[in-house]
Design a protein around this motif. Structure first.
Motif, PDB file in Angstrom:
ATOM      1  N   ASP A  52       0.867  -1.179   0.000  1.00 42.02           N
ATOM      2  CA  ASP A  52       0.000   0.000   0.000  1.00 42.02           C
ATOM      3  C   ASP A  52       0.904   1.229   0.000  1.00 42.02           C
ATOM      4  O   ASP A  52       1.503   1.568   1.022  1.00 42.02           O
ATOM      5  CB  ASP A  52      -0.900  -0.020   1.229  1.00 42.02           C
ATOM      6  CG  ASP A  52      -1.955   1.076   1.212  1.00 42.02           C
ATOM      7  OD1 ASP A  52      -1.800   2.045   0.446  1.00 42.02           O
ATOM      8  OD2 ASP A  52      -2.928   0.966   1.968  1.00 42.02           O
ATOM      9  N   LYS A  54       0.453   4.445  -0.049  1.00 42.63           N
ATOM     10  CA  LYS A  54       0.153   5.533   0.883  1.00 42.63           C
ATOM     11  C   LYS A  54       0.637   5.202   2.290  1.00 42.63           C
ATOM     12  O   LYS A  54       1.287   6.003   2.946  1.00 42.63           O
ATOM     13  CB  LYS A  54      -1.367   5.756   0.918  1.00 42.63           C
ATOM     14  CG  LYS A  54      -1.796   7.149   0.521  1.00 42.63           C
ATOM     15  CD  LYS A  54      -3.185   7.442   1.021  1.00 42.63           C
ATOM     16  CE  LYS A  54      -4.252   6.986   0.066  1.00 42.63           C
ATOM     17  NZ  LYS A  54      -5.587   7.450   0.436  1.00 42.63           N
ATOM     18  N   ARG A  55       0.328   4.007   2.724  1.00 43.80           N
ATOM     19  CA  ARG A  55       0.712   3.609   4.075  1.00 43.80           C
ATOM     20  C   ARG A  55       2.225   3.394   4.177  1.00 43.80           C
ATOM     21  O   ARG A  55       2.813   3.674   5.220  1.00 43.80           O
ATOM     22  CB  ARG A  55      -0.025   2.343   4.493  1.00 43.80           C
ATOM     23  CG  ARG A  55      -1.468   2.608   4.858  1.00 43.80           C
ATOM     24  CD  ARG A  55      -2.139   1.380   5.373  1.00 43.80           C
ATOM     25  NE  ARG A  55      -3.445   1.690   5.930  1.00 43.80           N
ATOM     26  CZ  ARG A  55      -4.259   0.777   6.416  1.00 43.80           C
ATOM     27  NH1 ARG A  55      -3.921  -0.490   6.419  1.00 43.80           N
ATOM     28  NH2 ARG A  55      -5.428   1.136   6.901  1.00 43.80           N
ATOM     29  N   ALA A  85      -5.205   2.361   0.647  1.00 43.89           N
ATOM     30  CA  ALA A  85      -5.373   2.817  -0.737  1.00 43.89           C
ATOM     31  C   ALA A  85      -6.553   2.101  -1.357  1.00 43.89           C
ATOM     32  O   ALA A  85      -6.799   0.925  -1.093  1.00 43.89           O
ATOM     33  CB  ALA A  85      -4.100   2.540  -1.532  1.00 43.89           C
ATOM     34  N   GLU A  86      -7.290   2.828  -2.161  1.00 47.41           N
ATOM     35  CA  GLU A  86      -8.447   2.238  -2.822  1.00 47.41           C
ATOM     36  C   GLU A  86      -7.969   1.353  -3.958  1.00 47.41           C
ATOM     37  O   GLU A  86      -7.096   1.734  -4.739  1.00 47.41           O
ATOM     38  CB  GLU A  86      -9.352   3.338  -3.366  1.00 47.41           C
ATOM     39  CG  GLU A  86      -9.948   4.219  -2.287  1.00 47.41           C
ATOM     40  CD  GLU A  86     -10.784   5.341  -2.873  1.00 47.41           C
ATOM     41  OE1 GLU A  86     -11.099   5.291  -4.077  1.00 47.41           O
ATOM     42  OE2 GLU A  86     -11.101   6.263  -2.125  1.00 47.41           O
ATOM     43  N   THR A  87      -8.546   0.163  -4.047  1.00 45.11           N
ATOM     44  CA  THR A  87      -8.203  -0.741  -5.145  1.00 45.11           C
ATOM     45  C   THR A  87      -9.325  -0.709  -6.160  1.00 45.11           C
ATOM     46  O   THR A  87     -10.506  -0.741  -5.815  1.00 45.11           O
ATOM     47  CB  THR A  87      -7.998  -2.175  -4.640  1.00 45.11           C
ATOM     48  OG1 THR A  87      -9.184  -2.597  -3.963  1.00 45.11           O
ATOM     49  CG2 THR A  87      -6.820  -2.242  -3.684  1.00 45.11           C
TER      50      THR A  87
END
Length: 132
Positions: A52, A54-55, A85-87
Motif C-alpha cells: 500500500d 500511501k501507508r 489505498a483504494e483498489t
C-alpha cells in the motif's frame, strides 16, 4: 588505589585501549545498522502496510522521524490513522493474468477496443455517393 597518572610508562599502556575502543566502535556501528535495517524491514513488510503505497510512505516518514518508536508501534499507528489505498476492479490481478490480458495488444489483429458504431455514418456516406 594506585595513582597511575604520575607513573612513567602509563601513557604507553593506553595504546592497547585505543585499538579495543576502535574495534568496539566498529562493532557498535555494525550492530546499530543491522538493528535499523531489521526495524525498517519489519515496518514496511507488515500486514496492512506492505503493498500500500500511501501507508508505506507514511510509515517510512514516521519511522525516520521517530527513531525511538519500535516497529510494532509504527505499524499500529499507521494502520489506525492512514486510510488504505483504494483498489480498483482488476487491479489485484496476478502478473500472469495481466500478461495474458495484454498478449493480444501487440498483435495487429489483437484485442481491439470497440469504437463508436459507424454503420449509420457509412450508410449516410453511401447514400450521398450514389446520388453523384
Amino acid at each position: 588505589m594506585p595513582d597511575t597518572q604520575n607513573q612513567p610508562g602509563a601513557a604507553i599502556a593506553g595504546v592497547g585501549n585505543d585499538e579495543a575502543l576502535a574495534r568496539a566502535t566498529a562493532d557498535g556501528k555494525a550492530a546499530g545498522a543491522k538493528a535499523a535495517n531489521e526495524r525498517m524491514g519489519a515496518i514496511l513488510g507488515a500486514d496492512g502496510i506492505k503493498g500500500d503505497g500511501k501507508r508505506m510512505g507514511a510509515a517510512l516518514d514516521l519511522a525516520l522521524g521517530s527513531q525511538d518508536m519500535v516497529a510494532d508501534a509504527v505499524v499500529a499507528f499507521v494502520t489506525a490513522n492512514v486510510p488504505a489505498a483504494e483498489t480498483r476492479p482488476g487491479q489485484q490481478q496476478s502478473y500472469s493474468d495481466r500478461r495474458l490480458a495484454a498478449a493480444g495488444l501487440a498483435q495487429p489483429e489483437g484485442q481491439k477496443e470497440q469504437g463508436p458504431d459507424r454503420s449509420v455514418l457509412s450508410a449516410s456516406v453511401d447514400r450521398v455517393n450514389k446520388r453523384r
